[in-house]
Design an enzyme around this catalytic site. Sequence first.
Site, mmCIF file in Angstrom:
data_model
loop_
_atom_site.group_PDB
_atom_site.id
_atom_site.type_symbol
_atom_site.label_atom_id
_atom_site.label_comp_id
_atom_site.label_asym_id
_atom_site.label_seq_id
_atom_site.Cartn_x
_atom_site.Cartn_y
_atom_site.Cartn_z
ATOM 1 N N ASN A 51 0.834 -1.194 0.000
ATOM 2 C CA ASN A 51 0.000 0.000 0.000
ATOM 3 C C ASN A 51 0.872 1.247 0.000
ATOM 4 O O ASN A 51 2.030 1.222 0.438
ATOM 5 C CB ASN A 51 -0.932 0.021 1.217
ATOM 6 C CG ASN A 51 -0.188 0.206 2.528
ATOM 7 O OD1 ASN A 51 0.243 -0.780 3.139
ATOM 8 N ND2 ASN A 51 -0.020 1.435 2.980
ATOM 9 N N CYS A 52 0.315 2.342 -0.516
ATOM 10 C CA CYS A 52 0.968 3.644 -0.399
ATOM 11 C C CYS A 52 0.119 4.469 0.570
ATOM 12 O O CYS A 52 -0.473 3.918 1.489
ATOM 13 C CB CYS A 52 1.122 4.301 -1.771
ATOM 14 S SG CYS A 52 -0.422 4.591 -2.641
ATOM 15 N N TYR A 53 0.036 5.779 0.386
ATOM 16 C CA TYR A 53 -0.725 6.628 1.306
ATOM 17 C C TYR A 53 -2.214 6.285 1.321
ATOM 18 O O TYR A 53 -2.853 6.291 2.362
ATOM 19 C CB TYR A 53 -0.580 8.101 0.903
ATOM 20 C CG TYR A 53 0.719 8.737 1.306
ATOM 21 C CD1 TYR A 53 1.014 8.970 2.645
ATOM 22 C CD2 TYR A 53 1.641 9.127 0.348
ATOM 23 C CE1 TYR A 53 2.214 9.568 3.015
ATOM 24 C CE2 TYR A 53 2.838 9.720 0.705
ATOM 25 C CZ TYR A 53 3.125 9.944 2.043
ATOM 26 O OH TYR A 53 4.309 10.533 2.398
#
Length: 542
Positions: A475-477
């Site tokens: 995942n990112c932000y």
Amino acid sequence: MKGKFMKSANVFSRAIIQPVMFMAVTGIILSVCAILKLDLMPTILKDTGNFIYNILSSGMIGQLSCIFCVGIATALAKPKYKTDAAILGIVTYLIFLFANNSWLQLTHRLAKPNSQGLFGTGQNMVFGIQVTDMGVFLGIILGILVGWMVNKWGNIKLHKYLSPYAGTKSVYIILVFVTILFAIAITYVWPAVNWVIENIVKVMSTTGSIGFFFYGFLNRMLLPVGLHHFLWMPLFYTPLGGTARIAGKLYTGAFNIWLAELGNPSHITAMHQSIGYLSNFGSISLPIGIAFAFWKMSEPKNRQKVAAILIPTVTTAFLAGVTEPLEFMFLFLSPLLWLAHSVVYGISLFLTNIVGIDIQFDTGINMIINSFAFPARLGHQYLIPIMFVVTGLLEYFVFVFMIKRFNIPTIGRANADETLLNGAESEDESVEQAEEKLAQTDSATESADTAKFDNQTKNIVAGLGGPENIDEMINCYTRLRVDVKDTNKLDMDLLKHKTGTKGVMQDGNNIQIVFGVDVESIHDKVDEYLDYLKKHPSESGK
């Protein structure tokens, strides 16, 4: 060819965001330290601010190249290789430094420090070792090299008597010689590359405020495919974002320059032009303008529900700088509206630069903190309230005009898809409540053990084609980024309508599911569920 490039670009975007996510936290801490260092503060607070600022400035900001190397190598590596990739990342980085320095010594090309140290010589001190100055590019290149080699040859098998040297140990042997050759080659190649970079920077710097418009415009246009990291990351952390000498030290990249200026206001007579990349109302005033436009254009009977949906998304943008939950409400609905938003986004950076606001902010929190952390005569932060209103109103009127002119079915309008709006009626039923209900379910088709996993988690896995179809997940932000093995097994309807997502994008075997700032906790739940299914494969179809 295009598909291969996009896949590689998405892989790199996923990897680069991992170390960068910690930089925002570092920036907030340093901003607070800058306030503590103000002359009006008591001595003990000034000393505390200086102490922490110097530690983070040297230990985090000053070692970005190494951090990127380890972070990218680990993020790129397959799950079973991640620990070894982290070790190989730091080892490879150190081997490069010593190999590069040794070759420079052997060929009598070590630069002699001048009155400004090694500035202007093309070399620099890293970990106390004089090497070719590649800046953060060194860490990026080595991180990609390590991650790629570990994935490609990490499963090498050898004779049983040589088995201790198989797998990632064999990769290490290869890396030693590849890195040494690379370190030698760089002493001849990088001066030319550096010349190209310097000239690109010169061209960019001559465009003035127009350059900031195009930066903002492209930043939004690249967001849907997740490639906006390619735009802002080099500007924030490499010489492409500018170079400045502050308090006797050389800094490259807009964000690094800002932090250096933040810690040395007495040495600054004018803010560096690169700060324009960091003065961004995109997550502060623009979401407010969009939300008011959506509310205004909705039917009166729906406005209460519309407000219930929009207020959390605006709050998330203002406090965390995450705009995707709001932006994905209209991204797929109307590409024309997205284009208009991208233009306004660019105009907001253009106007901010024109009036001379020169402090870093991309959330309401650091806007407030940094407004106090830097002298107003340099940052011109007193203009922020004016530009806040101007940019917010600009976004509002553009959206109202576009929605009316093209009859765009935004949330709450008569021609809109009511799925999201109807969902607001049951929004008070939180994930925790759903888990509690699920835990109380005594269905004969579901074991008590699986009841602890909520429907959202199960639907994500099912929508992705089941546990066996998930190749890799990070995942990112705001997004869950997943590589799947077989796209035919995907259930896009399930992913889009029964996982609580703000939007789903597919590019070949790469799926991006937008959840917002709570994506990390969702990722953890999915990982826990996948681990459970590995131990209880009979439960996968339930």
